[in-house]
Design a protein around this motif. Sequence first.
Motif, PDB file in Angstrom:
ATOM      1  N   ASP A  83     -38.129 -74.952 -16.129  1.00 28.14           N
ATOM      2  CA  ASP A  83     -37.610 -74.118 -17.202  1.00 28.14           C
ATOM      3  C   ASP A  83     -36.094 -74.047 -17.090  1.00 28.14           C
ATOM      4  OD1 ASP A  83     -36.833 -71.390 -15.763  1.00 28.14           O
ATOM      5  OD2 ASP A  83     -38.810 -71.971 -14.999  1.00 28.14           O
TER       6      ASP A  83
ATOM      7  N   SER B 126     -39.705 -73.121 -26.815  1.00 25.69           N
ATOM      8  CA  SER B 126     -38.266 -72.834 -26.796  1.00 25.69           C
ATOM      9  C   SER B 126     -37.999 -71.620 -27.680  1.00 25.69           C
ATOM     10  CB  SER B 126     -37.457 -74.033 -27.306  1.00 25.69           C
ATOM     11  OG  SER B 126     -37.657 -75.165 -26.481  1.00 25.69           O
TER      12      SER B 126
ATOM     13  N   THR C 195     -36.136 -72.288 -22.528  1.00 30.69           N
ATOM     14  CA  THR C 195     -37.102 -73.342 -22.779  1.00 30.69           C
ATOM     15  C   THR C 195     -37.871 -73.613 -21.500  1.00 30.69           C
ATOM     16  OG1 THR C 195     -37.406 -75.568 -23.705  1.00 30.69           O
ATOM     17  CG2 THR C 195     -35.588 -75.267 -22.166  1.00 30.69           C
TER      18      THR C 195
END
Length: 582
Positions: free
Chosen positions: A145, A552, A580
Amino acid sequence: MNDHVRARTDSRRPRPARRALLCCAVLLSLAAPAGAMAAETTMVKLIKGLIASGALKPEDGQALLVQAEAEAAAASRTATTAPSAASGGVALEAGDVRVPYVPQSVRDGIRDEVRQDVMAQAKSEGWAAPNEVAEWTKRIKVTGDMRVRSESRFYSEHNSDIVSNWASINSGSGFDTNNNTNPIQFPPLLNTRQDRRNLWRIRARIGIEATIGQHTTAGVRLASGSSNGPVSTTEQLGGGLGKKDVWLDQAWLAYSPADWVTVRGGRFGNPFWTSDTLFSNDLNFDGLAANLKYDFNGGDLDLFGTLAVVPLEYTSDNSPSRSQTKTPNENKWLSGAQVGVNWRFNDENSLRAALGYYDFKNISGRLSSPCALFSNVDGCDTDWSRPAFMQKGNTLMLIRDIARNPLDPANTPTPQYVGLASAFRLATLNLRWDTQLAQGIGLRLDGDYIRNLAYDKQAMFSRANSGIVNNYGAGGTASIDTFRSGDTAWMVQATFGATELREKGQWQALLGYKHIEADALPDAYNDPNFHLGGTNARGYYVGGAYALDARSWISGKWMAAKEVSGAPLSIDVFQLEFNTGF
């Protein structure tokens, strides 16, 4: 040739040779010139030979034989009674080609046989098979991430401007409390009045999880972070555009001897179900944990439980370094247990509840024996009891009993460290209710309650020998009568919309309130954003998020918090993020 000889001959004939004979037969049948009786007769003989040798299945060969014999008869008739142009017939000229019918079963058989032989050769010679990848890649899962954040911090102009930075004191050589030897009036202080706007920060994490065997898995994760502190992997940008740090965030092995239990050891994510009121979302645990789960028939009800033993800190083998007598084994531990239930009432309503118990062993401060630092001894015998990491809020005590130099007592330096005045044994209750308000719009209600069963004001002052240094009310002397603390924390939160943002267009809104008294829990391990971390904080927070794409989203959150008791300290934090995950 009898059947026995034929079978022996077929077993010796290579498959490519058989395929070549078959292809020749088909090609001859497709390209024989009209009127060529010898070719037709040859074709009939060839087909019969292929049937007799076993190169053609009898049923397929018979179909070809019937077709070839029919073609031969037609060619014979055409040769004797060729029509003329005048009579309206169509004469076959030299070079014309007659294309006989080849049964679909024969064509399919040739195609399948060629395909099988090619694939077999590709595998035997190590060619890459179509749509196939190496076997080990199927056992590896990569996750990660990324977050970019703009953060602003707003301080009230009415805040106290003498809030000590106790973490800085403990990480240094201590603060000299003797005014004769330390002309500096104040210890290191926290910023409490000057706003900090638009701090650009990032978080990056990438992990690999591997399935080793039927019951064994392993994981490794790297993460960013401005320091090795346990509660945040956020990295602040700037710093002269210097490179950023990467840390080993997780490293663990897990074994599942049965579907209902998983034992994990190493450094891993939070094994308990808690909110960030107790443990930060970025906090990882060292040690050993077992997660258990039992599903009842139907899947609408299941029980879960967690047991964990976590080493918080080990005493150094060689401390004090210049002393013949070393610090005894005074390790700090967390032992935790939790049991809970998931109950799905129907397709639109579910309840999750859990009770937990967390025993923090040996983390309280200890007052040392008389410590003659003036004689150049290397520290005092309870220096190990100061926290390895702390935020702010917990009640603190001086841990050094410093002896004065009898030759010059007034000018003897007295550098002090601080430790936690309270002990911590926590009982917790976590609740969550999920329901659907409308199509695509859900409601989630969360509630946490935490109580420190070991909180005892009298025991704290006795342990500190009245050396408590913070959490007093305004005015008066520092005494047990003016002391202000507490043993309780609680949180409520409502989340609307999608509980998890997975698809473009999903949205989320949340509203919550926290109340954390000074000694309800250790201040080292909870959320570092609300009131900039720690305990002795209360206030509300509100936020929202919108998915710009799959996995996202952008989000914003405003947190307004101030002290529960003691000197005024109001801190508001605003965070705008782009997140995201993959």
